[in-house]
Scaffold this motif. Structure first.
Motif, mmCIF file in Angstrom:
data_model
loop_
_atom_site.group_PDB
_atom_site.id
_atom_site.type_symbol
_atom_site.label_atom_id
_atom_site.label_comp_id
_atom_site.label_asym_id
_atom_site.label_seq_id
_atom_site.Cartn_x
_atom_site.Cartn_y
_atom_site.Cartn_z
ATOM 1 N N TRP A 40 38.465 55.432 16.746
ATOM 2 C CA TRP A 40 38.975 54.183 17.298
ATOM 3 C C TRP A 40 39.932 53.483 16.328
ATOM 4 O O TRP A 40 40.866 52.810 16.750
ATOM 5 C CB TRP A 40 37.827 53.252 17.708
ATOM 6 C CG TRP A 40 37.059 52.678 16.555
ATOM 7 C CD1 TRP A 40 35.955 53.212 15.953
ATOM 8 C CD2 TRP A 40 37.350 51.466 15.868
ATOM 9 N NE1 TRP A 40 35.541 52.421 14.928
ATOM 10 C CE2 TRP A 40 36.382 51.324 14.851
ATOM 11 C CE3 TRP A 40 38.315 50.489 15.993
ATOM 12 C CZ2 TRP A 40 36.365 50.250 13.980
ATOM 13 C CZ3 TRP A 40 38.300 49.414 15.119
ATOM 14 C CH2 TRP A 40 37.314 49.309 14.130
ATOM 15 N N VAL A 41 39.713 53.677 15.022
ATOM 16 C CA VAL A 41 40.617 53.089 14.031
ATOM 17 C C VAL A 41 41.971 53.779 14.107
ATOM 18 O O VAL A 41 43.024 53.129 14.094
ATOM 19 C CB VAL A 41 40.020 53.185 12.607
ATOM 20 C CG1 VAL A 41 41.031 52.733 11.567
ATOM 21 C CG2 VAL A 41 38.736 52.399 12.511
ATOM 22 N N PHE A 44 43.749 52.640 17.216
ATOM 23 C CA PHE A 44 44.288 51.294 17.046
ATOM 24 C C PHE A 44 45.577 51.323 16.220
ATOM 25 O O PHE A 44 46.571 50.677 16.571
ATOM 26 C CB PHE A 44 43.253 50.392 16.374
ATOM 27 C CG PHE A 44 43.721 48.997 16.142
ATOM 28 C CD1 PHE A 44 43.794 48.088 17.186
ATOM 29 C CD2 PHE A 44 44.095 48.582 14.876
ATOM 30 C CE1 PHE A 44 44.231 46.802 16.977
ATOM 31 C CE2 PHE A 44 44.536 47.289 14.650
ATOM 32 C CZ PHE A 44 44.610 46.397 15.716
#
Length: 95
Positions: A40-41, A44
């Motif tokens: 998810w990082v 993003f």
């Protein structure tokens, strides 16, 4: 009449700009993909990268459009001045 000199870009400058953009985009994409972080990082950061690219392209188009508009209005003003000077006769006597 003297025509204003239009700035020109060489093919080498154009190619350099394209290669620089492509290289930086590729490097950042690879860096985000191989970043030792959670998925998810990376997602993003990838979205941030895409937003940065699209906003940069938009900014460059806005700057280009503003420069072109400025050039057009300058040419219109110059044409008006040329017409006034052509019609003006300093030796005409008004009766």
């Amino acid at each position: 009449m003297n025509k204003p000199i239009q700035p020109s870009q060489t093919n080498a400058y154009y190619v350099q700009a394209i290669l620089s953009f492509g290289l930086s985009l590729t490097a950042m994409t690879i860096a985000v993909i191989y970043l030792p972080a959670a998925g998810w990082v990376r997602a993003f950061l990838g979205l941030g990268l895409l937003y940065l690219v699209t906003s940069t392209i938009t900014l460059s188009k806005v700057v280009r459009d503003r420069q072109e508009l400025s050039g057009v209005s300058t040419r219109v003003d110059q044409a008006r001045l040329d017409k006034l000077l052509a019609e003006h006769d300093p030796f005409r006597v008004d009766s």
